[in-house]
Design an enzyme around this catalytic site. Structure first.
Site, PDB file in Angstrom:
ATOM      1  CD  GLN A 131      -2.496   1.188   2.776  1.00  0.00           C
ATOM      2  OE1 GLN A 131      -2.061   0.533   3.722  1.00  0.00           O
ATOM      3  NE2 GLN A 131      -3.616   1.874   2.848  1.00  0.00           N
ATOM      4  N   GLY A 132       0.861   2.008  -1.086  1.00  0.00           N
ATOM      5  CA  GLY A 132       1.689   3.216  -1.194  1.00  0.00           C
ATOM      6  C   GLY A 132       0.886   4.467  -0.898  1.00  0.00           C
ATOM      7  CE1 TYR A 133      -3.893   3.938  -0.396  1.00  0.00           C
ATOM      8  CE2 TYR A 133      -4.963   4.862   1.534  1.00  0.00           C
ATOM      9  CZ  TYR A 133      -5.048   4.182   0.344  1.00  0.00           C
ATOM     10  OH  TYR A 133      -6.262   3.749  -0.090  1.00  0.00           O
ATOM     11  CB  SER A 134       2.390   6.799   4.824  1.00  0.00           C
ATOM     12  OG  SER A 134       1.247   6.289   5.431  1.00  0.00           O
ATOM     13  CB  SER A 166       3.279  -3.128   5.554  1.00  0.00           C
ATOM     14  OG  SER A 166       3.129  -2.275   6.650  1.00  0.00           O
ATOM     15  CD  GLU A 249      -5.647  -0.211   6.760  1.00  0.00           C
ATOM     16  OE1 GLU A 249      -5.788   0.827   6.113  1.00  0.00           O
ATOM     17  OE2 GLU A 249      -4.569  -0.544   7.277  1.00  0.00           O
ATOM     18  CB  SER A 379      -3.201   7.857  14.900  1.00  0.00           C
ATOM     19  OG  SER A 379      -3.875   9.102  14.758  1.00  0.00           O
ATOM     20  CG  ASN A 380      -5.585   5.466  19.849  1.00  0.00           C
ATOM     21  OD1 ASN A 380      -6.001   4.540  19.161  1.00  0.00           O
ATOM     22  ND2 ASN A 380      -5.090   5.293  21.062  1.00  0.00           N
TER      23      ASN A 380
HETATM   24  C1  LIG Z   1       3.170  -0.978  11.545  1.00  0.00           C
HETATM   25  C2  LIG Z   1       2.780   0.055  10.545  1.00  0.00           C
HETATM   26  C3  LIG Z   1       2.537  -0.305   9.235  1.00  0.00           C
HETATM   27  C4  LIG Z   1       2.206   0.652   8.297  1.00  0.00           C
HETATM   28  N1  LIG Z   1       2.002   0.253   7.008  1.00  0.00           N
HETATM   29  C5  LIG Z   1       1.735   1.192   6.054  1.00  0.00           C
HETATM   30  C6  LIG Z   1       1.600   0.814   4.689  1.00  0.00           C
HETATM   31  O1  LIG Z   1       1.720  -0.380   4.339  1.00  0.00           O
HETATM   32  N2  LIG Z   1       1.381   1.763   3.775  1.00  0.00           N
HETATM   33  C7  LIG Z   1       1.237   3.085   4.110  1.00  0.00           C
HETATM   34  O2  LIG Z   1       0.998   3.901   3.228  1.00  0.00           O
HETATM   35  N3  LIG Z   1       1.363   3.479   5.399  1.00  0.00           N
HETATM   36  C8  LIG Z   1       1.615   2.566   6.373  1.00  0.00           C
HETATM   37  N4  LIG Z   1       1.772   2.949   7.682  1.00  0.00           N
HETATM   38  C9  LIG Z   1       1.740   4.368   8.006  1.00  0.00           C
HETATM   39  C10 LIG Z   1       0.511   4.819   8.761  1.00  0.00           C
HETATM   40  O3  LIG Z   1      -0.601   4.881   7.923  1.00  0.00           O
HETATM   41  C11 LIG Z   1       0.867   6.191   9.371  1.00  0.00           C
HETATM   42  O4  LIG Z   1       1.864   5.971  10.339  1.00  0.00           O
HETATM   43  C12 LIG Z   1      -0.331   6.853  10.001  1.00  0.00           C
HETATM   44  O5  LIG Z   1      -1.246   7.243   9.028  1.00  0.00           O
HETATM   45  C13 LIG Z   1       0.106   8.093  10.822  1.00  0.00           C
HETATM   46  O6  LIG Z   1       0.836   8.955  10.021  1.00  0.00           O
HETATM   47  P1  LIG Z   1       2.281   9.484  10.467  1.00  0.00           P
HETATM   48  O7  LIG Z   1       3.095   8.320  10.895  1.00  0.00           O
HETATM   49  O8  LIG Z   1       2.795  10.339   9.371  1.00  0.00           O
HETATM   50  O9  LIG Z   1       2.017  10.358  11.757  1.00  0.00           O
HETATM   51  P2  LIG Z   1       1.431  11.836  11.785  1.00  0.00           P
HETATM   52  O10 LIG Z   1       0.242  11.935  10.894  1.00  0.00           O
HETATM   53  O11 LIG Z   1       2.539  12.801  11.572  1.00  0.00           O
HETATM   54  O12 LIG Z   1       0.912  11.927  13.267  1.00  0.00           O
HETATM   55  C14 LIG Z   1       1.789  12.169  14.384  1.00  0.00           C
HETATM   56  C15 LIG Z   1       0.929  12.304  15.629  1.00  0.00           C
HETATM   57  O13 LIG Z   1       0.034  13.441  15.490  1.00  0.00           O
HETATM   58  C16 LIG Z   1      -1.315  13.024  15.669  1.00  0.00           C
HETATM   59  N5  LIG Z   1      -2.187  13.758  14.753  1.00  0.00           N
HETATM   60  C17 LIG Z   1      -1.985  13.929  13.408  1.00  0.00           C
HETATM   61  N6  LIG Z   1      -3.004  14.642  12.881  1.00  0.00           N
HETATM   62  C18 LIG Z   1      -3.855  14.932  13.895  1.00  0.00           C
HETATM   63  C19 LIG Z   1      -5.096  15.620  13.989  1.00  0.00           C
HETATM   64  N7  LIG Z   1      -5.658  16.179  12.910  1.00  0.00           N
HETATM   65  N8  LIG Z   1      -5.698  15.702  15.207  1.00  0.00           N
HETATM   66  C20 LIG Z   1      -5.148  15.137  16.308  1.00  0.00           C
HETATM   67  N9  LIG Z   1      -3.955  14.470  16.292  1.00  0.00           N
HETATM   68  C21 LIG Z   1      -3.328  14.365  15.109  1.00  0.00           C
HETATM   69  C22 LIG Z   1      -1.330  11.534  15.310  1.00  0.00           C
HETATM   70  O14 LIG Z   1      -2.404  10.861  15.917  1.00  0.00           O
HETATM   71  C23 LIG Z   1       0.025  11.083  15.862  1.00  0.00           C
HETATM   72  O15 LIG Z   1      -0.085  10.845  17.240  1.00  0.00           O
HETATM   73  C24 LIG Z   1       2.098   2.016   8.663  1.00  0.00           C
HETATM   74  C25 LIG Z   1       2.332   2.385   9.980  1.00  0.00           C
HETATM   75  C26 LIG Z   1       2.681   1.430  10.916  1.00  0.00           C
HETATM   76  C27 LIG Z   1       2.945   1.874  12.327  1.00  0.00           C
END
Ligand SMILES: Cc1cc2nc3c(=O)[nH]c(=O)nc-3n(C[C@H](O)[C@H](O)[C@H](O)COP(=O)(O)OP(=O)(O)OC[C@H]3O[C@@H](n4cnc5c(N)ncnc54)[C@H](O)[C@@H]3O)c2cc1C
Length: 401
Positions: A131-134, A166, A249, A379-380
Site C-alpha cells: 500500500q503506497g499511501y504514506s 509494509s 481496512e 491513529s487513535n
Molecule cells: C506498523 C505500521 C505499518 C504501516 N504500514 C503502512 C503501509 O503499508 N502503507 C502506508 O501507506 N502506510 C503505512 N503505515 C503508516 C501509517 O498509515 C501512518 O503511520 C499513520 O497514518 C500516521 O501517520 P504518520 O506516521 O505520518 O504520523 P502523523 O500523521 O505525523 O501523526 C503524528 C501524531 O500526530 C497526531 N495527529 C496527526 N493529525 C492529527 C489531527 N488532525 N488531530 C489530532 N492528532 C493528530 C497523530 O495521531 C500522531 O499521534 C504504517 C504504519 C505502521 C505503524
C-alpha cells in the site's frame, strides 16, 4: 438483536474449522501461530505457500461476488471465518493487503479489465501487494501527498517517496496514491495507480523497527512506470478510491480478530499461573479486566456487523478500531509484566533461522509490535476526530492555514 447463529452459519463454521484444523495440524503445522505481530518476518516461503493453499480451497475473497471468483459470503460468514482462523492459530497472512485492501477496492472501483487481470492472482495468492499511501509529509494528513505521476504516452512516470510501506520487499505490485494534476491541491487531482514493483525506477529501503526486524520500508520512485489503464476509478478520482480502501481496512477482518487476542490472553494467563501471579491481587484484576474487555469487544463486533449491513459504517468502525487497538497495546504490556524480569532478556525459542537473529519470544514481540496498533490504519487521535464529527456532530476540525 438475536446473537445466535443460524444452522447455515454453524455449518459454515464447521466447514472452516475442519479445513483449518486439518491443514494446520498437518502439512502446514510449521506455520501455525507464526507470522503474527512482530513475527511477520518469519517463514515467508512457507506462509506464501499457505496463502496459495487457502486460495486453492476458495478461502480467499470470501465476500467477493461469485462472478469474480469469490464465495459471495455474507459479512457474518466472513467474520466466522476470521474467528476460526484466529482460533486455530492461522499464521499471519502474507496476503493481508491483497485480501483486505486492494481486492475489495478492485471489486468495488476497478473496471472490468482491471478485475480480470488482478483478482484471479489475489484469489490464488500468486501476486502480493503493498500500500503506497504514506509519505514523510502525508500520514494522518494523507491529502498532502506529493508523489507525482506524469503522463508519458500510455504510461505514468512516477516520482516521489512513500514511507512505512509494509511488505514492499515481498510485493509484486503497489497501489500508489499520487498527484496526477500538478496544479492541484489537497484531495483533488490525485489518482490511484497500480505499479509493478520489479522495475528499475523503484528502490526499496527497509526500515528497522524496535523488534529488530523490518516489516516496512521506504519506497523511492524515480521515473517508475505504470500503465494509464491501471488507474483505478479513473484519473483524478484517487481520493475517493483511497478512502474506499481505508473503509475496507477497518472492516470485516478486524471484527473476527478477538479470538486471536483470546489465544494471546490464554498464553499470558498460563504464564501467570506458572509464575505464581494468579494469587497476586493486581495481576488477577488485570487478567480479569482483559477477559471482560474481550467479551465487550465481541458484542461490539456483532453489533457493528448489523450496522455494516444497513448504513453508515464509519463511526462504528472507528469505535471498533480505537477499542481493539488500545486493548491490544495494553495486552502487550500485560504480557511483559507477567514475564517479569525475564521480559527484559532477548532469549526466545529458536524455531526458525530468523529466530536466531531476533531471539524474542512471542510475548516480547506482542509488546513491541502492539505499540503500532494505535498508529496504523488511522491513529487513535484520528479515530476520535471521526467519532467527534460523525457521532457527536462536532464541527469539522479547524483547517491549518
Ligand atoms: C506498523 C505500521 C505499518 C504501516 N504500514 C503502512 C503501509 O503499508 N502503507 C502506508 O501507506 N502506510 C503505512 N503505515 C503508516 C501509517 O498509515 C501512518 O503511520 C499513520 O497514518 C500516521 O501517520 P504518520 O506516521 O505520518 O504520523 P502523523 O500523521 O505525523 O501523526 C503524528 C501524531 O500526530 C497526531 N495527529 C496527526 N493529525 C492529527 C489531527 N488532525 N488531530 C489530532 N492528532 C493528530 C497523530 O495521531 C500522531 O499521534 C504504517 C504504519 C505502521 C505503524
Amino acid at each position: 438483536m438475536d446473537l445466535r447463529l443460524s444452522p447455515e452459519h454453524e455449518a459454515f463454521r464447521a466447514e472452516a474449522r475442519s479445513f483449518l484444523d486439518d491443514r494446520l495440524g498437518g502439512r502446514f503445522a510449521k506455520v501455525r501461530g507464526r507470522g503474527g505481530p512482530g513475527d511477520e518476518h518469519v517463514l515467508f516461503d512457507e506462509r506464501w505457500a499457505w496463502e496459495q493453499e487457502l486460495g486453492r480451497h476458495n478461502w480467499i475473497g470470501l465476500g467477493w461476488p461469485t462472478e469474480y471468483g469469490g464465495r459471495g459470503a455474507s459479512l457474518f460468514e466472513q467474520v466466522i471465518f476470521y474467528e476460526e482462523y484466529a482460533r486455530s492459530g492461522g499464521p499471519g497472512r502474507v496476503g493481508i493487503v491483497n485480501e483486505g485492501l486492494i481486492g475489495p477496492t478492485l471489486v468495488h472501483f476497478g473496471d472490468e479489465a482491471q478485475k480480470r487481470r488482478f483478482l484471479p492472482r489475489i484469489l490464488d495468492g500468486t501476486e502480493l501487494w503493498c500500500q503506497g499511501y504514506s509519505e514523510p509529509n502525508a500520514g494522518s494528513d494523507l491529502a498532502n501527498v506529493s508523489t507525482k505521476a506524469v503522463r508519458d504516452g500510455d504510461e505514468w512516470s512516477i516520482h516521489g517517496q512513500k514511507v512505512w510501506t509494509s511488505l514492499a520487499h515481498w510485493a509484486q505490485w503497489c497501489f500508489v496514491v499520487c498527484r496526477t494534476d500538478p496544479e492541484s491541491k489537497r484531495h483533488k487531482g490525485l489518482s490511484y495507480v497500480l505499479a509493478p514493483m520489479d522495475q528499475p525506477g523503484i528502490e526499496i529501503r527497509p526500515i528497522v523497527q524496535i523488534t529488530g526486524t523490518s516489516e516496512f520500508n521506504e519506497v523511492f520512485f524515480d521515473g517508475a512506470r505504470a500503465r494509464i489503464d491501471h488507474t483505478v476509478g479513473g484519473e483524478g478520482n484517487g481520493w475517493k478510491v483511497a478512502m474506499g480502501t481505508l473503509a475496507f481496512e477497518r472492516g470485516a477482518s478486524t471484527l473476527g480478530q478477538q479470538l486471536g487476542f483470546e489465544r494471546e490472553l490464554g498464553t499470558i494467563t498460563d504464564l501467570a499461573r506458572r509464575n505464581g501471579l494468579t494469587s497476586d491481587p493486581v495481576f488477577r484484576q488485570r487478567l480479569a479486566e482483559a477477559w471482560i474487555t474481550l467479551r465487550v469487544m465481541r458484542f461490539h463486533a456483532l453489533r457493528t456487523l448489523s450496522v455494516l449491513e444497513h448504513g453508515d459504517v464509519s463511526r462504528e468502525t472507528s469505535i471498533h478500531k480505537l477499542f481493539w487497538a488500545n486493548f491490544h497495546r495494553g495486552l502487550g504490556e500485560l504480557a511483559v509484566d507477567v514475564q517479569g524480569a525475564n521480559g527484559m532478556i532477548a532469549d526466545g525459542p529458536i524455531e526458525t533461522p530468523e529466530d536466531e537473529r531476533y531471539p524474542l519470544d512471542l510475548m516480547q514481540r506482542l509488546f513491541l509490535y502492539s505499540r503500532a496498533d494505535t498508529i496504523y490504519g488511522g491513529s487513535n487521535q484520528i479515530q476520535r476526530n471521526v467519532i467527534g464529527e460523525r457521532a457527536l456532530g462536532l464541527p469539522p476540525e479547524p483547517k491549518v492555514v
